[in-house]
Motif scaffolding. Sequence first.
Motif, PDB file in Angstrom:
ATOM      1  N   LEU A  91      15.012   0.631   3.654  1.00 36.44           N
ATOM      2  CA  LEU A  91      15.226  -0.155   4.687  1.00 36.44           C
ATOM      3  C   LEU A  91      13.886  -1.146   4.619  1.00 36.44           C
ATOM      4  CD1 LEU A  91      15.735   0.677   7.617  1.00 36.44           C
ATOM      5  CD2 LEU A  91      14.130   2.479   7.865  1.00 36.44           C
ATOM      6  N   ALA A  92      12.716  -0.904   3.722  1.00 43.05           N
ATOM      7  CA  ALA A  92      11.255  -1.848   4.156  1.00 43.05           C
ATOM      8  C   ALA A  92      11.535  -2.833   4.022  1.00 43.05           C
ATOM      9  CB  ALA A  92      10.329  -0.571   3.733  1.00 43.05           C
ATOM     10  N   LYS A 148       1.119  -0.876  -0.136  1.00 45.03           N
ATOM     11  CA  LYS A 148       0.495   0.332   0.593  1.00 45.03           C
ATOM     12  C   LYS A 148       1.204   1.262   0.087  1.00 45.03           C
ATOM     13  CE  LYS A 148      -4.356  -1.783   0.219  1.00 45.03           C
ATOM     14  NZ  LYS A 148      -5.100  -1.928  -0.873  1.00 45.03           N
ATOM     15  N   ILE A 149       2.083   0.351   0.687  1.00 45.91           N
ATOM     16  CA  ILE A 149       3.094   2.984   0.748  1.00 45.91           C
ATOM     17  C   ILE A 149       3.421   2.625  -0.368  1.00 45.91           C
ATOM     18  CG2 ILE A 149       4.445   3.538   2.271  1.00 45.91           C
ATOM     19  CD1 ILE A 149       1.490   3.290   3.159  1.00 45.91           C
ATOM     20  N   PHE A 150       4.631   1.233  -0.873  1.00 48.01           N
ATOM     21  CA  PHE A 150       5.842   1.480  -1.513  1.00 48.01           C
ATOM     22  C   PHE A 150       4.829   0.885  -3.308  1.00 48.01           C
ATOM     23  CE2 PHE A 150       7.801   1.635   2.286  1.00 48.01           C
ATOM     24  CZ  PHE A 150       8.297   3.007   2.313  1.00 48.01           C
ATOM     25  N   ARG A 151       3.602   0.100  -3.135  1.00 43.69           N
ATOM     26  CA  ARG A 151       3.078  -0.338  -4.026  1.00 43.69           C
ATOM     27  C   ARG A 151       3.877  -1.289  -4.922  1.00 43.69           C
ATOM     28  NH1 ARG A 151      -1.857   1.746  -3.288  1.00 43.69           N
ATOM     29  NH2 ARG A 151      -1.647   4.271  -2.909  1.00 43.69           N
ATOM     30  N   GLN A 152       4.133  -2.466  -4.234  1.00 44.05           N
ATOM     31  CA  GLN A 152       5.223  -3.291  -4.764  1.00 44.05           C
ATOM     32  C   GLN A 152       3.934  -4.826  -5.565  1.00 44.05           C
ATOM     33  OE1 GLN A 152       9.375  -2.945  -4.574  1.00 44.05           O
ATOM     34  NE2 GLN A 152       7.937  -1.475  -4.637  1.00 44.05           N
ATOM     35  N   MET A 158       9.452   4.555  10.377  1.00 45.08           N
ATOM     36  CA  MET A 158      10.457   5.561   9.808  1.00 45.08           C
ATOM     37  C   MET A 158      10.555   5.488   8.471  1.00 45.08           C
ATOM     38  SD  MET A 158      14.059   5.102  12.807  1.00 45.08           S
ATOM     39  CE  MET A 158      14.760   6.117  11.044  1.00 45.08           C
ATOM     40  N   THR A 159       9.678   4.576   7.353  1.00 46.18           N
ATOM     41  CA  THR A 159       9.855   4.255   6.283  1.00 46.18           C
ATOM     42  C   THR A 159       9.695   5.715   5.824  1.00 46.18           C
ATOM     43  OG1 THR A 159       8.520   3.306   6.651  1.00 46.18           O
ATOM     44  CG2 THR A 159      10.720   2.020   6.265  1.00 46.18           C
ATOM     45  N   GLU A 160       8.333   6.025   6.143  1.00 44.31           N
ATOM     46  CA  GLU A 160       7.387   7.321   5.407  1.00 44.31           C
ATOM     47  C   GLU A 160       7.938   8.857   5.462  1.00 44.31           C
ATOM     48  OE1 GLU A 160       2.742   8.133   5.296  1.00 44.31           O
ATOM     49  OE2 GLU A 160       3.777   7.732   6.830  1.00 44.31           O
ATOM     50  N   ASN A 161       8.996   9.348   7.035  1.00 38.54           N
ATOM     51  CA  ASN A 161      10.136   9.967   6.644  1.00 38.54           C
ATOM     52  C   ASN A 161      10.728  10.370   6.029  1.00 38.54           C
ATOM     53  OD1 ASN A 161       7.910  10.512   8.736  1.00 38.54           O
ATOM     54  ND2 ASN A 161       9.092   9.336  10.641  1.00 38.54           N
ATOM     55  N   ILE A 162      11.206   9.048   5.345  1.00 35.40           N
ATOM     56  CA  ILE A 162      12.452   9.196   5.368  1.00 35.40           C
ATOM     57  C   ILE A 162      12.514   9.481   3.223  1.00 35.40           C
ATOM     58  CG2 ILE A 162      14.199   7.899   4.008  1.00 35.40           C
ATOM     59  CD1 ILE A 162      14.037   5.877   5.724  1.00 35.40           C
ATOM     60  N   LYS A 163      12.916  11.360   2.811  1.00 33.37           N
ATOM     61  CA  LYS A 163      12.641  11.744   1.311  1.00 33.37           C
ATOM     62  C   LYS A 163      13.177  10.944   0.212  1.00 33.37           C
ATOM     63  CE  LYS A 163      10.406  14.852   4.547  1.00 33.37           C
ATOM     64  NZ  LYS A 163       9.470  14.578   4.105  1.00 33.37           N
ATOM     65  N   ILE A 164      14.001  10.477   0.952  1.00 35.00           N
ATOM     66  CA  ILE A 164      14.614   9.636  -0.454  1.00 35.00           C
ATOM     67  C   ILE A 164      14.020   8.282  -1.178  1.00 35.00           C
ATOM     68  CG2 ILE A 164      16.790   7.761  -1.857  1.00 35.00           C
ATOM     69  CD1 ILE A 164      18.296  10.306  -0.207  1.00 35.00           C
ATOM     70  N   LYS A 165      12.637   8.533  -1.487  1.00 38.30           N
ATOM     71  CA  LYS A 165      11.417   7.001  -1.704  1.00 38.30           C
ATOM     72  C   LYS A 165      12.602   5.800  -2.002  1.00 38.30           C
ATOM     73  CE  LYS A 165       8.374   9.177  -1.052  1.00 38.30           C
ATOM     74  NZ  LYS A 165       7.399   8.496   0.228  1.00 38.30           N
TER      75      LYS A 165
END
Length: 391
Positions: free
Chosen positions: A305-306, A236-240, A292-299
């Motif tokens: 990390l995820a 859902k967050i990273f659309r894998q 923390m993953t959502e707060n990392i600006k470099i996708k």
Amino acid sequence: MQKTQGSVRFAFSAISLFILANAFMGIGGGINDTIFNNYIAATFKISPVARGVLEFPRETPGFLIIFLIGFLYFLGDLRVSIIATFLCSVSLVGLGYFAPSFALLILWTAFYNTGTHLNMVLTSSIGMELSKENSYGKTLGLIGSVSTAATVIGYFIVMVGFKFLNFSFKIAYLVAAMMYVFAAIFLMPIKMPNVRNHKGLKFVIKKDYWLYYVLSIFFGARKQIFITFAPWVLIKIFRQPVSNFALVGIICSILGIGFRNIIGRLIDKLGEKKVLTFDAIVIFLICIGYAMTENIKIKSLALGLAYACYIIDNLMFATSMARSTYIKKIIKHPDDLTPTLSTGTSMDHAVSMSLPMLSGFLWNKFGYEYVFLLAALFALGNLYFVRKIEI
């Protein structure tokens, strides 16, 4: 001297047969795990709500395992394992060939998961009974490593079969069912050492084992958050895509082959307290990592990390062996072992069946990171009780 050598040969023969049986179970389970979601999607066109409903019968056998083991206690662990393995085989044939309706799909799924949950408990108890004293971790680690390697074989059977051999779901389920038949065949010649006559029913809930029960409850919470919500972060967050999950699944399994062996040996060398302490600390850090993953600006860094959290999270399930070896060492009577393991499994699944509702509310109301902050609190609670282990 001859008698001693003969007993060593017997023990090696028994554990070898048991390991082979678990290898074939791993292949069959790997096939089913790989095709199940695609099978129900293609065959039944079920909605997301119906898919959620299907999870209830899938988890219910785990919750009821204390009663299943208790009522079948008089048969002995090995006979129950053989019955459970044949039940898995029949259920897979039922799924492939005799499930024309959603109701029958639920029925066969419940039967299959009854067999797998019985063997989930019995693999630990039989494995430790066949093991030498002070080598419980090593033995369970070896069994787990072989089973994990066999699961990878199941993945490859599906991949090659559907891509090059024109497999249908029916053929795949028939192959999986045959793997469980082979597993049962390898179980049947095993002679258990120190066999005791089991009479009547057996249910064990004792104050002496309270810490094992608490650790099982925390494991249930940790397990369900991983199974339900860790993949959803990636989806859902990273659309894998599905293909990435298949690749990560193979990576986790291959790494798990050696990792389970290492953890098993560390349990014997360092003890359960240190291994479970390490597990609790790592799980805490992983949960913070997910959050923390959502707060990392470099996708790309956030995605890396995820995936790292997901893979390490998956590997750390190997440490659950330490709970089994812990109860084996503190058990007051040998006949308490399997019923106590089943009690822990039921408590684990009681949490597994209830926690997703709270976690789903947190995700919808506040964001996914709060699910993993809750999980981090569970990890700290687990750490507190792990430090109470006294062996």
